[in-house]
Design a protein around this motif. Sequence first.
Motif, PDB file in Angstrom:
ATOM      1  N   HIS A  19       0.839  -1.205   0.000  1.00 54.96           N
ATOM      2  CA  HIS A  19       0.000   0.000   0.000  1.00 54.96           C
ATOM      3  C   HIS A  19       0.876   1.258   0.000  1.00 54.96           C
ATOM      4  N   ALA A  20       1.884   1.282   0.862  1.00 55.39           N
ATOM      5  CA  ALA A  20       2.807   2.430   0.911  1.00 55.39           C
ATOM      6  C   ALA A  20       3.502   2.607  -0.443  1.00 55.39           C
ATOM      7  N   CYS A  21       3.899   1.497  -1.043  1.00 55.20           N
ATOM      8  CA  CYS A  21       4.611   1.534  -2.333  1.00 55.20           C
ATOM      9  C   CYS A  21       3.725   2.063  -3.441  1.00 55.20           C
ATOM     10  N   HIS A  22       2.439   1.695  -3.403  1.00 51.04           N
ATOM     11  CA  HIS A  22       1.494   2.160  -4.419  1.00 51.04           C
ATOM     12  C   HIS A  22       1.347   3.687  -4.340  1.00 51.04           C
ATOM     13  N   LEU A  23       1.308   4.206  -3.132  1.00 48.21           N
ATOM     14  CA  LEU A  23       1.194   5.663  -2.953  1.00 48.21           C
ATOM     15  C   LEU A  23       2.473   6.359  -3.430  1.00 48.21           C
ATOM     16  N   LEU A  24       3.615   5.768  -3.095  1.00 51.51           N
ATOM     17  CA  LEU A  24       4.908   6.340  -3.506  1.00 51.51           C
ATOM     18  C   LEU A  24       5.001   6.402  -5.030  1.00 51.51           C
ATOM     19  N   GLU A  25       4.537   5.354  -5.676  1.00 52.88           N
ATOM     20  CA  GLU A  25       4.570   5.294  -7.137  1.00 52.88           C
ATOM     21  C   GLU A  25       3.789   6.464  -7.753  1.00 52.88           C
ATOM     22  N   GLN A  26       2.660   6.798  -7.148  1.00 55.39           N
ATOM     23  CA  GLN A  26       1.855   7.919  -7.650  1.00 55.39           C
ATOM     24  C   GLN A  26       2.608   9.243  -7.511  1.00 55.39           C
ATOM     25  N   VAL A  27       3.370   9.394  -6.416  1.00 55.03           N
ATOM     26  CA  VAL A  27       4.161  10.614  -6.229  1.00 55.03           C
ATOM     27  C   VAL A  27       5.209  10.717  -7.341  1.00 55.03           C
ATOM     28  N   HIS A  28       5.920   9.610  -7.602  1.00 57.10           N
ATOM     29  CA  HIS A  28       6.925   9.610  -8.671  1.00 57.10           C
ATOM     30  C   HIS A  28       6.286   9.944 -10.024  1.00 57.10           C
ATOM     31  N   ASP A  29       5.149   9.323 -10.319  1.00 58.72           N
ATOM     32  CA  ASP A  29       4.492   9.565 -11.613  1.00 58.72           C
ATOM     33  C   ASP A  29       4.179  11.044 -11.784  1.00 58.72           C
ATOM     34  N   GLU A  30       3.669  11.641 -10.722  1.00 60.29           N
ATOM     35  CA  GLU A  30       3.272  13.049 -10.778  1.00 60.29           C
ATOM     36  C   GLU A  30       4.501  13.953 -10.941  1.00 60.29           C
ATOM     37  N   LEU A  31       5.539  13.685 -10.130  1.00 66.09           N
ATOM     38  CA  LEU A  31       6.739  14.538 -10.190  1.00 66.09           C
ATOM     39  C   LEU A  31       7.432  14.402 -11.550  1.00 66.09           C
ATOM     40  N   ASN A 238      13.711   0.244  -6.891  1.00 64.88           N
ATOM     41  CA  ASN A 238      12.375  -0.206  -6.502  1.00 64.88           C
ATOM     42  C   ASN A 238      12.449  -1.030  -5.222  1.00 64.88           C
ATOM     43  N   THR A 239      11.321  -1.102  -4.537  1.00 71.60           N
ATOM     44  CA  THR A 239      11.163  -1.992  -3.394  1.00 71.60           C
ATOM     45  C   THR A 239      10.619  -3.325  -3.920  1.00 71.60           C
ATOM     46  N   VAL A 240      11.333  -4.390  -3.581  1.00 70.48           N
ATOM     47  CA  VAL A 240      11.093  -5.714  -4.177  1.00 70.48           C
ATOM     48  C   VAL A 240      10.827  -6.732  -3.065  1.00 70.48           C
ATOM     49  N   VAL A 241       9.905  -7.659  -3.313  1.00 71.44           N
ATOM     50  CA  VAL A 241       9.702  -8.746  -2.346  1.00 71.44           C
ATOM     51  C   VAL A 241      10.039 -10.084  -3.020  1.00 71.44           C
ATOM     52  N   ILE A 242      10.800 -10.901  -2.284  1.00 70.42           N
ATOM     53  CA  ILE A 242      11.150 -12.243  -2.760  1.00 70.42           C
ATOM     54  C   ILE A 242       9.936 -13.148  -2.510  1.00 70.42           C
ATOM     55  N   THR A 243       9.539 -13.893  -3.547  1.00 69.74           N
ATOM     56  CA  THR A 243       8.367 -14.779  -3.431  1.00 69.74           C
ATOM     57  C   THR A 243       8.838 -16.215  -3.685  1.00 69.74           C
ATOM     58  N   ASP A 244       7.892 -17.122  -3.925  1.00 74.44           N
ATOM     59  CA  ASP A 244       8.294 -18.489  -4.285  1.00 74.44           C
ATOM     60  C   ASP A 244       8.511 -18.613  -5.795  1.00 74.44           C
ATOM     61  N   GLY A 245       8.377 -17.476  -6.518  1.00 69.23           N
ATOM     62  CA  GLY A 245       8.615 -17.476  -7.965  1.00 69.23           C
ATOM     63  C   GLY A 245       9.259 -16.157  -8.380  1.00 69.23           C
ATOM     64  N   GLU A 246       8.634 -15.477  -9.362  1.00 68.62           N
ATOM     65  CA  GLU A 246       9.144 -14.171  -9.809  1.00 68.62           C
ATOM     66  C   GLU A 246       9.133 -13.170  -8.652  1.00 68.62           C
ATOM     67  N   PRO A 247      10.135 -12.292  -8.563  1.00 69.69           N
ATOM     68  CA  PRO A 247      10.074 -11.249  -7.534  1.00 69.69           C
ATOM     69  C   PRO A 247       8.913 -10.284  -7.826  1.00 69.69           C
ATOM     70  N   GLN A 248       8.324  -9.740  -6.780  1.00 74.07           N
ATOM     71  CA  GLN A 248       7.286  -8.730  -6.976  1.00 74.07           C
ATOM     72  C   GLN A 248       7.885  -7.348  -6.770  1.00 74.07           C
ATOM     73  N   LEU A 249       7.569  -6.437  -7.707  1.00 78.94           N
ATOM     74  CA  LEU A 249       8.053  -5.058  -7.606  1.00 78.94           C
ATOM     75  C   LEU A 249       6.938  -4.238  -6.988  1.00 78.94           C
ATOM     76  N   LEU A 250       7.093  -3.898  -5.726  1.00 79.60           N
ATOM     77  CA  LEU A 250       5.999  -3.221  -5.010  1.00 79.60           C
ATOM     78  C   LEU A 250       5.839  -1.777  -5.482  1.00 79.60           C
ATOM     79  N   THR A 251       6.932  -1.166  -5.969  1.00 79.43           N
ATOM     80  CA  THR A 251       6.854   0.247  -6.384  1.00 79.43           C
ATOM     81  C   THR A 251       6.707   0.387  -7.886  1.00 79.43           C
ATOM     82  N   LEU A 252       6.245  -0.631  -8.573  1.00 82.57           N
ATOM     83  CA  LEU A 252       6.118  -0.528 -10.030  1.00 82.57           C
ATOM     84  C   LEU A 252       4.793  -1.136 -10.463  1.00 82.57           C
TER      85      LEU A 252
END
Length: 252
Positions: A19-31, A238-252
């Motif tokens: 959730h925090a990453c989704h908000l951060l992404e919007q700030v980057h898009d706007e700036l 980006n902020t990334v989470v290790i999963t059991d497969g592909e990494p998830q990019l939380l800020t993308l």
Amino acid sequence: RKEMSVSIKTASEIEKMRHACHLLEQVHDELGKVLRPGMSTWEINRLGEEMIRSFGCIPNFLNYNGYPAAICVSVNDEVVHGIPSAKRFLKEGDIVSLDLVVENHGYMADAARTYGVGQISKTASRLIETARKAFFDGIQFAREGYRLSDISSAIQKTVEGEGFGVIRDFVGHGIGSSMHEDPQIPNYGKPGKGPRLQQGMTLAIEPMITQGSYEVDVLEDDWTAVTIDGGLAAHYENTVVITDGEPQLLTL
């Protein structure tokens, strides 16, 4: 050296971070949309901070170890931690790196991008693209079973393969309820070293690269890191989470 303690996040912690990453992404898009010649770097900071607060988030860089702004704004030869100023104006052809961390409900999101201002040189454009490409080449190894330095090594290979330098003095890091957690993640090194990656690790992976020498100086403000040879620098994170497969990019 203290023992490294890499925290494994629960599903609910990862959701808070997402959730925090989704908000951060919007700030980057706007700036990224508003950057233009004649704009002061302080104006970028002001707009970013307003947006962050409007989302109910905290801009984490502000007052972090005394840092005086909400967003690190690094122009041209500034690698990281540039301090925004009302007296510093962007010019056509500049490149500007924006690095920001936001906190929402006790969890952090961290991402950086380098943007061109108006028309930029081919070299500047290739530098920015290489930082981004190095990140994506690195996260091919952001999977369970690989070691941390497999990411570092892949980043270095891409950057140096393009004839650019990889910063040694600053590194990526774990992230979660603190901005900087273990492990440290260099953008260079031999593969097969460091902790084994596990599902639930959350990492801020951030190639910082230079046009020429990777050596940096820190200016008298004690924050701004600049290339020693005056070459351009680019940053992609980006902020990334290790999963059991592909990494998830939380800020993308």
